[in-house]
Motif scaffolding. Structure first.
Motif, PDB file in Angstrom:
ATOM      1  N   UNK A  90       8.426 -50.762  74.086  1.00 25.35           N
ATOM      2  CA  UNK A  90       9.681 -50.087  73.775  1.00 25.35           C
ATOM      3  C   UNK A  90      10.746 -51.167  73.641  1.00 25.35           C
ATOM      4  N   UNK A  91      11.149 -51.440  72.390  1.00 25.95           N
ATOM      5  CA  UNK A  91      12.120 -52.507  72.112  1.00 25.95           C
ATOM      6  C   UNK A  91      11.708 -53.818  72.781  1.00 25.95           C
ATOM      7  N   UNK A  92      10.453 -54.139  72.709  1.00 23.89           N
ATOM      8  CA  UNK A  92       9.950 -55.397  73.251  1.00 23.89           C
ATOM      9  C   UNK A  92       9.584 -55.372  74.712  1.00 23.89           C
ATOM     10  N   UNK A  93       9.866 -54.272  75.398  1.00 29.47           N
ATOM     11  CA  UNK A  93       9.512 -54.151  76.815  1.00 29.47           C
ATOM     12  C   UNK A  93       8.147 -53.486  76.950  1.00 29.47           C
ATOM     13  N   UNK A  94       7.300 -54.032  77.796  1.00 29.11           N
ATOM     14  CA  UNK A  94       5.943 -53.509  77.969  1.00 29.11           C
ATOM     15  C   UNK A  94       5.998 -52.244  78.829  1.00 29.11           C
ATOM     16  N   UNK A  95       5.831 -51.112  78.182  1.00 30.36           N
ATOM     17  CA  UNK A  95       5.829 -49.827  78.892  1.00 30.36           C
ATOM     18  C   UNK A  95       4.487 -49.614  79.578  1.00 30.36           C
ATOM     19  N   UNK A  96       3.400 -49.982  78.885  1.00 33.34           N
ATOM     20  CA  UNK A  96       2.064 -49.814  79.448  1.00 33.34           C
ATOM     21  C   UNK A  96       1.125 -50.803  78.771  1.00 33.34           C
ATOM     22  N   UNK A  97       0.093 -51.206  79.486  1.00 33.39           N
ATOM     23  CA  UNK A  97      -0.962 -52.060  78.927  1.00 33.39           C
ATOM     24  C   UNK A  97      -2.274 -51.615  79.552  1.00 33.39           C
ATOM     25  N   UNK A  98      -3.277 -51.414  78.716  1.00 36.54           N
ATOM     26  CA  UNK A  98      -4.536 -50.871  79.206  1.00 36.54           C
ATOM     27  C   UNK A  98      -5.708 -51.430  78.419  1.00 36.54           C
ATOM     28  N   UNK A  99      -6.872 -51.346  79.048  1.00 36.01           N
ATOM     29  CA  UNK A  99      -8.116 -51.593  78.323  1.00 36.01           C
ATOM     30  C   UNK A  99      -8.475 -50.297  77.598  1.00 36.01           C
ATOM     31  N   UNK A 100      -9.396 -50.335  76.639  1.00 38.80           N
ATOM     32  CA  UNK A 100      -9.779 -49.104  75.917  1.00 38.80           C
ATOM     33  C   UNK A 100     -10.305 -48.002  76.829  1.00 38.80           C
ATOM     34  N   UNK A 101     -10.803 -48.372  78.021  1.00 38.71           N
ATOM     35  CA  UNK A 101     -11.374 -47.365  78.916  1.00 38.71           C
ATOM     36  C   UNK A 101     -10.310 -46.538  79.635  1.00 38.71           C
ATOM     37  N   UNK A 102      -9.056 -46.993  79.572  1.00 36.59           N
ATOM     38  CA  UNK A 102      -7.985 -46.258  80.260  1.00 36.59           C
ATOM     39  C   UNK A 102      -6.828 -45.986  79.299  1.00 36.59           C
ATOM     40  N   UNK A 103      -7.163 -45.591  78.090  1.00 37.44           N
ATOM     41  CA  UNK A 103      -6.136 -45.355  77.075  1.00 37.44           C
ATOM     42  C   UNK A 103      -5.408 -44.026  77.249  1.00 37.44           C
ATOM     43  N   UNK A 104      -5.916 -43.154  78.097  1.00 39.18           N
ATOM     44  CA  UNK A 104      -5.297 -41.829  78.236  1.00 39.18           C
ATOM     45  C   UNK A 104      -3.833 -41.904  78.635  1.00 39.18           C
ATOM     46  N   UNK A 105      -3.479 -42.902  79.454  1.00 35.86           N
ATOM     47  CA  UNK A 105      -2.082 -43.008  79.881  1.00 35.86           C
ATOM     48  C   UNK A 105      -1.174 -43.339  78.702  1.00 35.86           C
ATOM     49  N   UNK A 106      -1.651 -44.209  77.790  1.00 34.13           N
ATOM     50  CA  UNK A 106      -0.843 -44.545  76.607  1.00 34.13           C
ATOM     51  C   UNK A 106      -0.808 -43.361  75.651  1.00 34.13           C
ATOM     52  N   UNK A 107      -1.945 -42.679  75.470  1.00 36.46           N
ATOM     53  CA  UNK A 107      -1.984 -41.495  74.591  1.00 36.46           C
ATOM     54  C   UNK A 107      -1.002 -40.435  75.078  1.00 36.46           C
ATOM     55  N   UNK A 108      -0.990 -40.211  76.388  1.00 39.30           N
ATOM     56  CA  UNK A 108      -0.054 -39.231  76.973  1.00 39.30           C
ATOM     57  C   UNK A 108       1.390 -39.644  76.746  1.00 39.30           C
ATOM     58  N   UNK A 109       1.677 -40.941  76.927  1.00 41.22           N
ATOM     59  CA  UNK A 109       3.051 -41.426  76.732  1.00 41.22           C
ATOM     60  C   UNK A 109       3.494 -41.281  75.285  1.00 41.22           C
ATOM     61  N   UNK A 110       2.590 -41.548  74.344  1.00 38.16           N
ATOM     62  CA  UNK A 110       2.921 -41.429  72.913  1.00 38.16           C
ATOM     63  C   UNK A 110       3.185 -39.965  72.548  1.00 38.16           C
ATOM     64  N   UNK A 111       2.410 -39.060  73.111  1.00 36.86           N
ATOM     65  CA  UNK A 111       2.608 -37.630  72.820  1.00 36.86           C
ATOM     66  C   UNK A 111       3.992 -37.161  73.252  1.00 36.86           C
ATOM     67  N   UNK A 112       4.573 -37.799  74.253  1.00 37.71           N
ATOM     68  CA  UNK A 112       5.891 -37.405  74.759  1.00 37.71           C
ATOM     69  C   UNK A 112       7.035 -38.020  73.963  1.00 37.71           C
ATOM     70  N   UNK A 113       6.716 -38.962  73.081  1.00 42.89           N
ATOM     71  CA  UNK A 113       7.783 -39.602  72.309  1.00 42.89           C
ATOM     72  C   UNK A 113       8.419 -38.588  71.347  1.00 42.89           C
ATOM     73  N   UNK A 114       9.711 -38.770  71.051  1.00 38.48           N
ATOM     74  CA  UNK A 114      10.371 -37.861  70.114  1.00 38.48           C
ATOM     75  C   UNK A 114       9.850 -38.041  68.708  1.00 38.48           C
TER      76      UNK A 114
END
Length: 371
Positions: A347-371
């Motif tokens: 988010x504007x260069x700030x690391x909101x989340x970082x994951x391996x492919x096995x734990x992508x659900x947290x990033x998928x959930x965060x993206x779904x909440x984006x406007x």
């Protein structure tokens, strides 16, 4: 004598457990440090073995530390500890005397110490372990053989399990500059109040076949009778004016620096692939789900890799074949990504989340909440 043996036993055991656990949190970090030594010694053919060596060494430190505390197989482990500390003392001594390392990696990236400090630490440990080896007959098991054996089996499982998790997902504790919450652009700047290197200017002159070295204030009154040879900038005080993140430059086929453009995006996703040693088929399905969500939200996605020539062909048959491919310095990629691949949500260069492919659900959930 026995209290002294007990004290030495506790100090050595706890230090080895602590050292092993800190490095087990990030076995890749020790692997890369081993590669630095091998490259200096012209032994790069061993680079492919460093990760295995790292995992085994970390596990051994933890197991040996507990074995010493519990009094398990003392004759064996006192010998092994002595051999190991002799080897460690040689390495840290070399790192200190050669001046080629800022950090020997003895306690990983979470607790960086200078080679000199590490060398002194190993000299002290060497003395303690020699003492324990001498008095090993005074070390008795704390518990019954059955209880101790079961305990050591659990310790062994733990020592390898921690490293499996760190390599499969992410380190438990992220001690690198690319941690969650960090702004990459800010970390690439020299911190405020940092002290630059201090240099003294020295001039080399020759007279009557002899060379002389002067500072500005030492120049002789008969300087005209001397022949100027060279000027030296001699380091007198090492500063700390270095950014936390170095060498992080993203560029495409035109080699134009696109780093700030990407980091200034409201949201962006970076897919770090150091190489393609792990087949894309193993993580394609999960990433494709994320990619579909990103496309729906108009969030740009970039692949960052050290193998830009291979990347287009590798992803050509995937749903994300059209993503831009960027190159970056290999050391920067290795620092940013402790799994291969590793996915960042920015988010504007700030690391909101970082994951391996096995734990992508947290990033998928965060993206779904984006406007």
């Amino acid at each position: 004598m026995k209290p002294a043996v007990t004290t030495a036993r506790v100090i050595v055991g706890l230090l080895f457990i602590f050292s092993g656990l800190v490095k087990a949190n990030d076995p890749l970090g020790l692997s890369y440090k081993m590669q630095e030594f091998f490259e200096l010694w012209g032994m790069t053919k061993f680079n492919s073995w460093t990760l295995l060596m790292s995992v085994l060494m970390n596990a051994f430190e933890i197991i040996a530390g507990f074995a010493l505390l519990l009094g398990w197989r003392i004759k064996l482990f006192s010998c092994l500890l002595l051999l190991l500390i002799i080897f460690f003392t040689f390495l840290t001594g070399y790192a200190y005397l050669s001046g080629k390392f800022k950090n020997c990696g003895c306690f990983g990236d979470c607790l960086p110490i200078t080679p000199f400090t590490s060398f002194l630490k190993d000299l002290a440990l060497l003395a303690l372990i020699v003492f324990l080896f001498w008095k090993k007959n005074l070390i008795k098991p704390l518990f019954s053989e059955k209880v101790t054996t079961i305990s050591m089996f659990g310790v062994t499982i733990l020592s390898f399990g921690i490293q499996w998790y760190a390599l499969t997902y992410q380190p438990f504790v992220d001690c690198l500059p690319f941690k969650k919450g960090a702004n990459i652009s800010e970390k690439m700047k020299i911190p405020a109040g940092a002290r630059p290197d201090s240099f003294a200017i020295r001039f080399v002159y020759e007279k009557a076949g002899k060379e002389y070295e002067f500072s500005v204030s030492e120049l002789p009154s008969d300087l005209g009778t001397y022949k100027f040879i060279s000027r030296k900038d001699k380091l007198v005080r090492k500063g700390n004016a270095e950014p936390a993140i170095k060498g992080f430059r993203l560029s495409g086929v035109t080699n134009e620096d696109s780093t700030e453009i990407i980091l200034s995006q409201p949201y962006a996703v970076l897919l770090f692939c150091e190489n393609f040693s792990i087949p894309i088929s193993k993580w394609e399905k999960k990433f494709s789900i994320l990619y579909a969500e990103l496309k729906a939200k108009n969030v740009p996605v970039y692949m960052v890799t050290g193998r830009t020539e291979e990347a287009p062909e590798k992803i050509s048959k995937t749903s994300f074949a059209a993503i831009p491919i960027l190159k970056c310095d290999l050391t920067a990629i290795r620092t940013a990504a402790r799994t291969n691949p590793c996915i960042y949500l920015l988010k504007a260069g700030t690391i909101v989340d970082k994951q391996s492919p096995r734990k992508l659900n947290s990033i998928i959930t965060a993206v779904k909440k984006l406007p």
